[in-house]
Design an enzyme around this catalytic site. Sequence first.
Site, short mmCIF file in Angstrom:
data_model
loop_
_atom_site.label_atom_id
_atom_site.label_comp_id
_atom_site.label_asym_id
_atom_site.label_seq_id
_atom_site.Cartn_x
_atom_site.Cartn_y
_atom_site.Cartn_z
N GLU A 340 -17.93 13.91 -43.84
CA GLU A 340 -18.51 14.01 -45.16
C GLU A 340 -18.00 15.25 -45.89
OE1 GLU A 340 -22.86 11.78 -44.99
OE2 GLU A 340 -22.77 13.95 -45.26
N CYS A 341 -17.41 15.04 -47.04
CA CYS A 341 -17.00 16.11 -47.96
C CYS A 341 -16.08 17.12 -47.27
CB CYS A 341 -18.22 16.78 -48.58
SG CYS A 341 -17.86 17.63 -50.13
N ALA A 342 -16.60 18.20 -46.72
CA ALA A 342 -15.75 19.15 -46.00
C ALA A 342 -15.00 18.45 -44.87
CB ALA A 342 -16.58 20.30 -45.44
N LEU A 344 -14.07 15.32 -44.84
CA LEU A 344 -12.98 14.58 -45.47
C LEU A 344 -11.78 15.49 -45.72
CD1 LEU A 344 -11.65 12.28 -47.13
CD2 LEU A 344 -13.06 13.01 -49.07
N SER A 440 -15.58 10.49 -46.52
CA SER A 440 -15.99 10.34 -47.91
C SER A 440 -16.51 11.67 -48.46
CB SER A 440 -17.11 9.29 -47.99
OG SER A 440 -17.75 9.32 -49.25
#
Length: 468
Positions: A340-342, A344, A440
């Site tokens: 998630e985010c980081a 990704l 994502s």
Amino acid sequence: MVNSVPAIVIAAPASGSGKTTVATGLMGALRAAGQRVAPFKVGPDYIDPGYHALAAGLPGRNLDAVMVGRERIGPLFRHGSAGCDIAVVEGVMGLFDGKIDMNGAGAASAEGSTASVASMLGAPVVLVVDARGHSQSLAAVLHGFSTFDSSVRIGGVILNRVGSPRHEEVLRQACDRVGIPVLGSLPRMSELAVPSRHLGLITALEHGSRASEAVDAMATLVAEHIDLAAVRSLAASTVSSEPWDAAEEVGETAGRAPVVAIAGGPAFTFGYAEHVELLRASGADVAVFDPLTDGLPPGTSGVILPGGFPEEHAEQLASNSVLLADIRRAASIGVPIHAECAGLLYLTRSLDGHAMAGVVDADARFGSALTLGYRDAVALHDSVLFEAGARVTGHEFHRTVLLESAGGQRDSAWGWQNPSRTADKRVVREGFVQGGVHASYLHTHPAGNPKSVGRFVDACARTELADA
């Protein structure tokens, strides 16, 4: 049923009024006075709960009705406050500010606001007011806030950044005029400021000893200037639901104990306490590792790369070539990876010019614009987390952008309506699903999607069996 733990909700007329200082200081001061304090934060914030945890000595938890659903707020509160004497809940933004145009359409909404959570808990609100520029007109402000919504009770006010004894006297007269008790008055100070960056405060873990020193200073300030006995007397809660139970949420498990490795350390600090609890309830053996220095734990059957600030640690992350190779190999053989985010960003080819794992066919760089908001998302493909068609409410919060290869083919993780206020209502396709990888920008709250955790652990167990 055991009575619900009494709670106090720390709110403000607007952001920047001093909620975090007061809430964190209250947690620390009450703890120092012998109270076992349950710390909570309204909304999707990951940073404030880190400071809350330092102050209270217990995990900071979130109460986000948008992410987990209204029906889970009471149970999650009961779960997080079990065995405590009092709960302190820090609000988000202004008291009545909530989810605004979640996907760029419709009117402003109070859903998920501090006021709505306070009402769900049956807890009184203490309003923190930035006193700079206020005098007798404060009475009108307090009158408006106390009468705007009859389901919300303003139980007291804390005057923050008061300029002088005379200033305090005038402000107290204004509060008396509307019948709202003053629980404390904090002088103007600058030394309690915690350094910030592009997404808010620097996380407590990154700030190290200075974070502990700042929290201690907040607790001392509150103990000296706020009536703790009055706060304890005011606290109340009417939650009657049963406590949230991770085992009930995930149901039966496969009986295996796959090792699920979760990235932690200064670069990966964004996570919800309930995530680990759900993983363990699903049968996983959870192992935390620091991507700045560690390799994957022995026997790893699944990897979780949560949010954080990898862009602040890109050079050191790139220097850990052993872990990058471990992650590449894990992805190549189908080990489930939830990023998630980081996470990704860590899976991209490069981050601000520093080599990353190269699992995702894109380069990442720090951008100038903040992407922020709730998203009503639909899973576009089957993955180790969700079946195609599953709907979730998630949250984006980043300043980085991805530069994908021209003509590259990929399966997107999510689709949602363009959140822009313009007439462009196209579907945004975001994230990557490839093999066992689900990567994502979208943050989801595992307590709002518990079956996805069980699905992930089941996929990890199958990987373990296949490799045995």
